[in-house]
Design an enzyme around this catalytic site. Structure first.
Site, short mmCIF file in Angstrom:
data_model
loop_
_atom_site.label_atom_id
_atom_site.label_comp_id
_atom_site.label_asym_id
_atom_site.label_seq_id
_atom_site.Cartn_x
_atom_site.Cartn_y
_atom_site.Cartn_z
N ASP A 17 0.87 -1.18 0.00
CA ASP A 17 0.00 0.00 0.00
C ASP A 17 0.91 1.23 0.00
OD1 ASP A 17 -2.42 1.58 0.29
OD2 ASP A 17 -1.89 1.85 2.39
N SER A 18 0.29 2.39 -0.16
CA SER A 18 1.06 3.64 -0.09
C SER A 18 1.60 3.89 1.32
CB SER A 18 0.18 4.82 -0.51
OG SER A 18 -0.92 4.94 0.38
N CYS A 80 -4.35 -1.60 -1.89
CA CYS A 80 -4.52 -0.17 -2.15
C CYS A 80 -5.44 -0.03 -3.35
CB CYS A 80 -3.15 0.44 -2.46
SG CYS A 80 -3.24 2.15 -3.02
N GLU A 158 -1.48 9.13 7.91
CA GLU A 158 -0.04 8.88 7.75
C GLU A 158 0.78 9.73 8.72
OE1 GLU A 158 1.74 6.66 5.82
OE2 GLU A 158 -0.19 5.74 5.40
N CYS A 190 -11.08 3.07 0.22
CA CYS A 190 -9.64 3.29 0.33
C CYS A 190 -9.23 2.56 1.60
CB CYS A 190 -9.36 4.79 0.46
SG CYS A 190 -7.71 5.20 1.09
N HIS A 192 -7.13 3.01 3.78
CA HIS A 192 -6.86 3.81 4.99
C HIS A 192 -8.14 4.07 5.80
CE1 HIS A 192 -2.99 4.71 3.13
NE2 HIS A 192 -2.60 5.30 4.24
#
Ligand code: DGL
Length: 272
Positions: A17-18, A80, A158, A190, A192
């Protein structure tokens, strides 16, 4: 040169994932497949992905998958949604191994909604993609689907601020119009966003069901491994965490999230 792992089933599964979002998927994979070794790559130095171009995402994902190839993974999970939209067709064309990719749960949401009004939270890249259009056409049916890009939330997560006033303001701003449309089902499109589930649930109230696709991805991964004879039978269950950002920052993020019910970091390496 890494030593060749003879029994392919003993190889690890790569998940990326990012940043920390894919840990919501890792949690589902871990409970579905306790024997599997997992390598999780967080591309933290390049997060967020949500506003990147397709070319930028292809480049990032190529680098991550080269790393996973060097580590001889037996399957890759794209944890992601944004990376799925931009890169999954290319990844599948380039790799013979199982590639399982997350995407917004339009199909389960349409099945679950009682009033046919569904909200979708996702990144700008995801919502603008042809993959998302195809999802809506294939599974949207007659449902009224309100899609909303939610920039800023990934940045707050993040930065280790899932409970910040800014996170709360952004959620109010994004969810308010969807709630005014009378949605009874909200797709967390998403990876997140499940990390904000308590905050989202509080704003939406008990009449709106929240859907993410971590569990279906874990089940699909199991099915693909079974079909390919790659399911691990021996005990294992090791986890390796890799980040392109600062390892101590990632460790702190995971600690924060671990306090929220995820497993701790066991090992961190730089993404080379
Ligand atoms: N967690 C990712 C997703 O599912 C990417 C979010 C981002 O980096 O913008 O879309």
């Amino acid at each position: 040169m890494t030593e060749e792992v003879a029994d392919e089933a003993l190889r690890a599964i790569g998940i990326f994932d990012s940043g920390v979002g894919g840990l919501s998927v890792l949690a589902s994979i871990r409970s579905q497949l306790p024997k599997e070794d997992l390598i999780y790559v967080a591309d933290s130095a390049h997060a967020p992905y949500g506003d990147k171009s397709e070319a930028q995402l292809l480049e990032r994902v190529e680098q991550i998958c080269n790393y996973l190839d060097r580590n001889q993974v037996k399957a890759i999970v794209v944890a992601c949604n944004t990376a799925t939209a931009a890169t999954v067709d290319r990844l599948r064309a380039q790799h013979a191994m199982p590639i399982v990719a997350i995407e917004p749960g339009i199909k389960p949401a349409v099945a679950a909604s009682r009033n046919g009004r569904i909200g979708v939270m996702a990144t700008r890249h995801m919502l603008a993609s042809s993959r998302y259009q195809r999802l809506l056409e294939a599974f949207g049916g007659d449902a009224q689907i309100v899609s909303r890009a939610c920039p800023g939330l990934v940045e707050e997560i993040e930065a280790g601020r899932p409970d910040s006033p800014k996170t709360g303001e952004l959620l109010q701003q994004y969810l308010g119009p969807m709630l005014a449309e009378g949605i009874d089902t909200l797709v967390l499109g998403c990876t997140h966003y499940p990390l904000l589930r308590p905050q989202i649930a509080e704003i939406c109230g008990p009449d709106v069901q929240l859907l993410d696709t971590g569990e279906p991805v874990a089940r699909q991964l199991q099915a693909r491994l079974e079909q390919s004879g790659l399911l691990r039978k021996e005990a294992g269950g090791q986890e390796q965490f890799v980040t392109s950002g600062a390892p101590e920052v990632f460790a702190a993020q995971v600690q924060l999230l671990f306090d929220r019910g995820l497993r701790p970091v066991r090992e961190i390496q730089e993404l080379d």
